[in-house]
Design a protein around this motif. Structure first.
Motif, mmCIF file in Angstrom:
data_model
loop_
_atom_site.group_PDB
_atom_site.id
_atom_site.type_symbol
_atom_site.label_atom_id
_atom_site.label_comp_id
_atom_site.label_asym_id
_atom_site.label_seq_id
_atom_site.Cartn_x
_atom_site.Cartn_y
_atom_site.Cartn_z
ATOM 1 N N ASP A 51 0.862 -1.191 0.000
ATOM 2 C CA ASP A 51 0.000 0.000 0.000
ATOM 3 C C ASP A 51 0.894 1.235 0.000
ATOM 4 N N PRO A 52 1.505 1.548 -1.151
ATOM 5 C CA PRO A 52 2.453 2.668 -1.195
ATOM 6 C C PRO A 52 1.809 4.018 -0.893
ATOM 7 N N ASP A 53 0.548 4.185 -1.254
ATOM 8 C CA ASP A 53 -0.114 5.454 -0.952
ATOM 9 C C ASP A 53 -0.232 5.658 0.561
ATOM 10 N N ARG A 54 -0.499 4.572 1.268
ATOM 11 C CA ARG A 54 -0.564 4.652 2.731
ATOM 12 C C ARG A 54 0.813 4.966 3.309
ATOM 13 N N ALA A 111 1.857 8.136 5.617
ATOM 14 C CA ALA A 111 2.578 8.077 6.886
ATOM 15 C C ALA A 111 3.753 9.041 6.891
ATOM 16 N N VAL A 112 4.455 9.138 5.770
ATOM 17 C CA VAL A 112 5.576 10.074 5.665
ATOM 18 C C VAL A 112 5.088 11.510 5.821
ATOM 19 N N ARG A 113 3.952 11.810 5.216
ATOM 20 C CA ARG A 113 3.388 13.161 5.300
ATOM 21 C C ARG A 113 3.058 13.528 6.750
ATOM 22 N N VAL A 172 7.237 13.923 -0.528
ATOM 23 C CA VAL A 172 6.491 12.942 0.272
ATOM 24 C C VAL A 172 6.277 11.645 -0.497
ATOM 25 N N LYS A 173 5.758 11.733 -1.713
ATOM 26 C CA LYS A 173 5.489 10.504 -2.467
ATOM 27 C C LYS A 173 6.755 9.770 -2.884
ATOM 28 N N TYR A 180 7.190 6.049 -1.543
ATOM 29 C CA TYR A 180 7.193 4.938 -2.497
ATOM 30 C C TYR A 180 8.532 4.197 -2.506
ATOM 31 N N ALA A 181 9.631 4.913 -2.275
ATOM 32 C CA ALA A 181 10.955 4.287 -2.354
ATOM 33 C C ALA A 181 11.340 3.556 -1.068
ATOM 34 N N LEU A 182 10.860 4.047 0.065
ATOM 35 C CA LEU A 182 11.268 3.477 1.350
ATOM 36 C C LEU A 182 11.001 1.976 1.466
#
Length: 216
Positions: free
Chosen positions: A48-51, A55-57, A67-68, A72-74
């Protein structure tokens, strides 16, 4: 009391020798344990990359443009660390990167706590704003400190059993010190031979008797 010779010839005895022998097996357990942590955390974010970006935001540290990409990379960074740890390739470097990432996580949680933000860390999925009574900053920091200890062990003792590192870069055999001692003995040999030759020079030809003083 048992003793183990290190590559520099120093004798390690007692509990230190036992720790030295057990360290590769302990390292294997630590390596796989830390790999499981990264694999679980990365997988939960990757599905769930959007989630994960949400969380980063929630940490309110990065601009919206970052943020994205970070969210997405983490997960794939964490999964990559997990794979390298399972294989045991570049263990010390991977452990150092793990320690750095954990310090970033700890710093992020601490600043959120200090600023009075109410968020879930999102370390294992989820994340983002939560009710103030549902925060668990202390537990999250202590948990990450525990993972940091695992990474620290691998930085200090990177040689582990069943690893690509051990196969690609085998250690010197334990008898290397014996060979070194033999080389040292060989360097002393010319002096011994010279002393024996001087002794033979004082013997009468054809006999083993020492020459006496000449009488005139």
């Amino acid at each position: 009391m048992t003793a183990t010779a290190t590559p520099n010839g120093v004798q390690v005895a007692g509990p230190l020798a036992s720790l030295r022998r057990a360290a590769p097996w302990i390292g294997l357990a630590v390596r796989l344990g830390l790999a499981f942590v990264w694999a679980y955390a990365g997988w939960e974010k990757a599905v769930d990359p959007d989630r994960a970006a949400y969380a980063v935001r929630g940490y309110d540290l990065l601009s919206e443009d970052l943020v994205k990409p970070v969210g997405y990379a983490l997960p794939y960074l964490e999964l990559g660390l997990a794979v390298l740890l399972v294989v045991g390739l570049g263990t010390r470097l991977v452990a150092a990167l793990s320690a750095l990432l954990l310090l970033v996580f700890i710093a992020g949680i601490a600043q959120a706590w200090a600023r009075g933000l109410a968020i879930d860390c999102g370390c294992f999925g989820g994340g983002g704003p939560v009710a103030p009574d549902r925060t668990a900053y202390l537990e999250e920091i202590l948990r990450d400190c525990g993972f940091l200890l695992l990474a620290g062990w691998l930085i200090v003792f990177p040689r582990t059993r069943l690893s690509a590192d051990a196969w690609l870069f085998p250690e010197e055999p334990p008898y290397v010190d014996d060979e070194y001692d033999e080389d040292e003995d060989d360097t002393d040999a010319p002096h011994t031979d010279a002393a024996e030759n001087r002794g033979d020079a004082n013997r009468n030809p054809g006999t083993r008797e020492l020459k006496g003083p000449e009488i005139t």
